[in-house]
Design a protein around this motif. Structure first.
Motif, PDB file in Angstrom:
ATOM      1  N   MET B   1       0.847  -1.218  -0.224  1.00 44.50           N
ATOM      2  CA  MET B   1      -0.094   0.054   0.038  1.00 44.50           C
ATOM      3  C   MET B   1       0.955   1.270   0.147  1.00 44.50           C
ATOM      4  N   VAL B   2       0.382   2.191  -0.657  1.00 41.99           N
ATOM      5  CA  VAL B   2       1.188   3.579  -0.582  1.00 41.99           C
ATOM      6  C   VAL B   2       0.193   4.523  -0.049  1.00 41.99           C
ATOM      7  N   ARG B   3       0.913   5.221   0.549  1.00 38.96           N
ATOM      8  CA  ARG B   3      -0.039   6.394   1.289  1.00 38.96           C
ATOM      9  C   ARG B   3       0.507   7.771   1.060  1.00 38.96           C
ATOM     10  N   LEU B   4      -0.055   8.633   0.332  1.00 39.28           N
ATOM     11  CA  LEU B   4       0.308  10.064  -0.130  1.00 39.28           C
ATOM     12  C   LEU B   4      -0.476  10.908   1.025  1.00 39.28           C
ATOM     13  N   ASP B   5       0.086  11.842   1.826  1.00 35.59           N
ATOM     14  CA  ASP B   5      -0.744  12.457   2.903  1.00 35.59           C
ATOM     15  C   ASP B   5      -0.472  13.911   2.574  1.00 35.59           C
ATOM     16  N   ARG B   6      -1.451  14.729   1.929  1.00 32.16           N
ATOM     17  CA  ARG B   6      -1.561  16.121   1.648  1.00 32.16           C
ATOM     18  C   ARG B   6       0.051  16.470   1.112  1.00 32.16           C
ATOM     19  N   ILE B   7       0.493  15.889   0.015  1.00 30.74           N
ATOM     20  CA  ILE B   7       1.757  15.982  -0.537  1.00 30.74           C
ATOM     21  C   ILE B   7       1.815  17.523  -1.601  1.00 30.74           C
ATOM     22  N   GLY B   8       2.820  18.186  -1.489  1.00 34.66           N
ATOM     23  CA  GLY B   8       2.928  19.243  -2.453  1.00 34.66           C
ATOM     24  C   GLY B   8       4.293  19.226  -2.989  1.00 34.66           C
ATOM     25  N   LYS B   9       4.464  19.556  -4.321  1.00 33.11           N
ATOM     26  CA  LYS B   9       5.707  19.697  -4.657  1.00 33.11           C
ATOM     27  C   LYS B   9       6.044  20.991  -5.447  1.00 33.11           C
ATOM     28  N   ARG B  10       7.244  21.785  -5.231  1.00 33.49           N
ATOM     29  CA  ARG B  10       7.510  22.934  -5.996  1.00 33.49           C
ATOM     30  C   ARG B  10       9.145  22.950  -6.119  1.00 33.49           C
ATOM     31  N   TYR B  11       9.539  23.443  -7.166  1.00 31.59           N
ATOM     32  CA  TYR B  11      11.134  23.768  -7.338  1.00 31.59           C
ATOM     33  C   TYR B  11      11.587  24.658  -6.882  1.00 31.59           C
ATOM     34  N   GLY B  12      12.380  24.774  -5.929  1.00 28.82           N
ATOM     35  CA  GLY B  12      13.070  26.124  -5.324  1.00 28.82           C
ATOM     36  C   GLY B  12      11.925  26.909  -4.933  1.00 28.82           C
ATOM     37  N   ARG B  13      11.757  28.036  -5.363  1.00 30.97           N
ATOM     38  CA  ARG B  13      10.675  29.018  -5.169  1.00 30.97           C
ATOM     39  C   ARG B  13       9.698  29.265  -6.065  1.00 30.97           C
ATOM     40  N   GLY B  14       9.665  28.131  -7.327  1.00 30.97           N
ATOM     41  CA  GLY B  14       8.807  28.306  -8.311  1.00 30.97           C
ATOM     42  C   GLY B  14       7.529  27.915  -7.917  1.00 30.97           C
ATOM     43  N   PRO B  15       6.533  27.973  -8.927  1.00 34.21           N
ATOM     44  CA  PRO B  15       5.109  27.811  -8.788  1.00 34.21           C
ATOM     45  C   PRO B  15       4.820  26.052  -8.093  1.00 34.21           C
ATOM     46  N   TRP B  16       3.877  25.896  -7.588  1.00 34.43           N
ATOM     47  CA  TRP B  16       3.443  24.558  -6.904  1.00 34.43           C
ATOM     48  C   TRP B  16       3.158  23.755  -8.034  1.00 34.43           C
ATOM     49  N   VAL B  17       3.813  22.496  -8.529  1.00 37.04           N
ATOM     50  CA  VAL B  17       3.545  21.723  -9.486  1.00 37.04           C
ATOM     51  C   VAL B  17       2.216  20.859  -9.138  1.00 37.04           C
ATOM     52  N   LEU B  18       2.245  20.425  -7.653  1.00 35.90           N
ATOM     53  CA  LEU B  18       1.292  19.858  -7.024  1.00 35.90           C
ATOM     54  C   LEU B  18       0.758  20.255  -5.755  1.00 35.90           C
ATOM     55  N   ARG B  19      -0.389  20.279  -5.256  1.00 36.85           N
ATOM     56  CA  ARG B  19      -0.388  20.777  -4.133  1.00 36.85           C
ATOM     57  C   ARG B  19      -1.638  20.254  -3.298  1.00 36.85           C
ATOM     58  N   SER B  52      11.216  11.400  -6.102  1.00 37.13           N
ATOM     59  CA  SER B  52      11.304  12.732  -5.892  1.00 37.13           C
ATOM     60  C   SER B  52      10.797  13.061  -4.537  1.00 37.13           C
ATOM     61  N   ARG B  53      11.485  13.894  -3.711  1.00 39.91           N
ATOM     62  CA  ARG B  53      10.975  14.178  -2.272  1.00 39.91           C
ATOM     63  C   ARG B  53       9.784  15.254  -2.572  1.00 39.91           C
ATOM     64  N   PRO B  54       8.740  15.153  -1.677  1.00 40.28           N
ATOM     65  CA  PRO B  54       7.710  15.916  -1.822  1.00 40.28           C
ATOM     66  C   PRO B  54       8.203  17.203  -0.948  1.00 40.28           C
ATOM     67  N   SER B  55       7.580  18.636  -1.506  1.00 33.62           N
ATOM     68  CA  SER B  55       8.141  19.691  -0.601  1.00 33.62           C
ATOM     69  C   SER B  55       7.130  20.045   0.461  1.00 33.62           C
ATOM     70  N   ALA B  56       5.995  19.322   0.715  1.00 33.07           N
ATOM     71  CA  ALA B  56       5.136  19.278   1.466  1.00 33.07           C
ATOM     72  C   ALA B  56       4.508  17.900   1.868  1.00 33.07           C
ATOM     73  N   GLY B  57       4.115  17.558   2.979  1.00 32.05           N
ATOM     74  CA  GLY B  57       3.419  16.195   3.202  1.00 32.05           C
ATOM     75  C   GLY B  57       3.996  15.112   3.409  1.00 32.05           C
ATOM     76  N   ARG B  58       3.648  13.843   3.658  1.00 31.98           N
ATOM     77  CA  ARG B  58       4.426  12.656   3.834  1.00 31.98           C
ATOM     78  C   ARG B  58       3.852  11.714   2.970  1.00 31.98           C
ATOM     79  N   VAL B  59       4.714  10.751   2.737  1.00 31.85           N
ATOM     80  CA  VAL B  59       4.612   9.668   1.911  1.00 31.85           C
ATOM     81  C   VAL B  59       5.096   8.252   2.663  1.00 31.85           C
ATOM     82  N   THR B  60       4.428   7.379   2.836  1.00 33.63           N
ATOM     83  CA  THR B  60       4.719   6.007   3.126  1.00 33.63           C
ATOM     84  C   THR B  60       4.473   4.988   2.200  1.00 33.63           C
TER      85      THR B  60
END
Lengths: 215, 247
Positions: B1-19, B52-60
């Motif tokens: 099972m994979v669990r993505l918990d409120r993940i977000g991703k942005r590169y540097g200070r760029g826009p959020w690719v995922l939120r 890829s490491r999410p900029s926010a949130g947790r992954v198991t």
């Protein structure tokens, strides 16, 4: 880990980018040994000085042998960036050790002067320290730490030159100085050896930390 | 099972690719991520696979993960058989040439993979991913496959017993799959607000609001295009601050 190293080795051997650093270093060795290379221990100074940039180059070749997409597949199969990057460092160390061994046994085979075993062992140790330092620097110059070829080449060249700019400081300058003086080599090798190992571990940790952030 | 918990991703200070994406994938219920170009589908998959490491949130995630990239590279010098054997060794499992044969591979397994066609390269890449035992992360797995291989792939994925996360642009049918759309629906406008506080319930009740969620100290509101101006005016009147508006 052994399969990971074998996979990388098979991939590196299939490409031909490993040839230029080895050919250039072979040519340098041949040049140093064409005539009388001088007193046995100091004769190793030249091959040590050139092994450092050759090792940087060879490590960059090994680290970038896979393109980024195939690297991603390998990272997932290996179970994460840590193991994948450790395999790059390990294979680079093995390759550089083989080159250092070859560079250590060439002078006793072709030079007219006698080379006692102790001198060859010290020469090999000095070559190894310079080569492993090159691996540590190479890991820092390659993906995933530096992702663009131009910057990678520039950084590698700058760091290769930088090691010779500051005189007899560890990990390269002090070993070359001690080889030239034929004096105090063992303590300098110990200091530089520790520096090289710390650099290897630190650069591998940096690459495994930056990999998932850059991706 | 994979669990993505409120993940977000942005590169540097760029826009959020995922939120603020939350997703659980369990064995037996494949998840198909859908969405237009640039909605972050591939990024989501790379986070799920551990690349890829999410900029926010947790992954198991489980231990054994198989990843199929969107476009497997073309110039690979290793032969297909060596590639599969060595990568299976990396995973510590036996190589599965039967998967390659089941997918209808045509070509020389001992010639460099660069000589294979796109479809056959894709079959090798799929066979590599399908040797994983816990989670399959497949980015456009049907790309380049003929109809017969596509049908076999559906069977292989179902038989794998893994949690399955795929993207698909062409509406292929995975039995029992759950579809998860990413980004705003067609024509929707996403408004991000700060200083929302108590006003969230009133904003959520406005006409045309599809979804309104608290995110951090602010809120993310998705609204029908015809109602976006009225929503913005109402949000400003309620004392909220507008952080971004996307369509």
């Amino acid at each position: 880990m052994s399969y990971l190293v074998r996979y990388l080795l098979a991939d590196v051997l299939r490409g031909q980018r490993f040839l230029p650093p080895l050919l250039v270093y072979g040519a340098v060795l041949a040049m140093f040994n064409a005539g009388d290379a001088g007193p046995p221990l100091s004769a190793y100074a030249g091959s040590c000085a050139f092994l450092y940039p050759a090792a940087v180059w060879l490590t960059v070749v090994i680290a970038t042998s896979e393109d980024p997409v195939r690297r991603a597949v390998t990272v997932v199969a290996a179970g994460g960036w840590g193991r994948a990057q450790a395999a790059v460092t390990l294979l680079s160390c093995l390759a550089v050790t083989a080159v250092a061994l070859a560079a250590a046994v060439v002078p006793p085979l072709v030079q007219p002067r006698p080379y006692p075993v102790a001198v060859v062992v010290l020469g090999f140790a000095a070559l190894l320290v310079c080569g492993l330092t090159g691996v540590g620097v190479g890991v820092l110059c390659a993906r995933p730490v530096i992702t663009r070829h131009g910057w990678s080449a520039l950084t590698a060249a700058a760091l290769a030159v930088a090691a010779f700019l500051f005189g007899q400081v560890p990990p390269i300058g002090n070993v070359l100085g001690a080889l030239g003086r034929e004096h105090d080599l063992v303590p300098n090798l110990v200091v530089s050896g520790v520096c090289a190992v710390v650099l290897l571990v630190a650069s591998t940790v940096v690459s495994r930390t930056l990999g998932p952030r850059r991706d | 099972m994979v669990r993505l918990d409120r993940i977000g991703k942005r590169y540097g200070r760029g826009p959020w690719v995922l939120r603020d994406v939350t997703l659980v994938v369990e064995p037996g219920e494949p998840v198909v991520v859908t969405g237009g170009n640039g909605t972050g589908k591939s990024t989501l998959l790379r986070i799920a696979a551990g690349l890829s490491r999410p900029s926010a949130g947790r992954v198991t995630r489980p231990r054994s993960v198989g990843y199929l990239p969107e476009r497997f590279p073309t110039g690979v010098k290793l032969p297909a058989r060596d590639y599969l054997r060595l990568l299976a060794g990396v995973r510590g499992v036996a190589a599965r040439w039967d998967l390659v044969e089941a997918l209808g591979f045509v070509g020389d397994p001992d010639a460099p993979m660069a000589t294979l066609s796109k479809g056959n390269t894709q079959k090798i890449a799929l066979a590599q991913a399908l040797t994983a035992t816990d989670l399959l992360v497949l980015d456009e797995p049907w790309s380049g496959l003929d109809a017969a291989a596509g049908a076999v792939l559906v069977d292989l994925v179902a038989a794998s017993g893994c949690a399955v996360l795929v993207t698909d642009h062409h509406g292929h049918d995975l039995p029992g799959a759950r579809r998860v759309p990413l980004g705003a629906g067609p024509g929707g406008v996403v408004v991000e607000l700060d200083r929302v506080g108590e006003a969230l319930a009133r904003i959520a009740a406005l006409d045309g609001v599809r979804d309104a969620r608290a995110v951090g100290g602010g809120a993310r509101v998705e609204v029908e295009p015809g109602h976006s101006d009225r929503l913005l005016a109402e949000a400003l009147r309620l004392g909220c601050s507008v952080r971004s508006v996307r369509s």
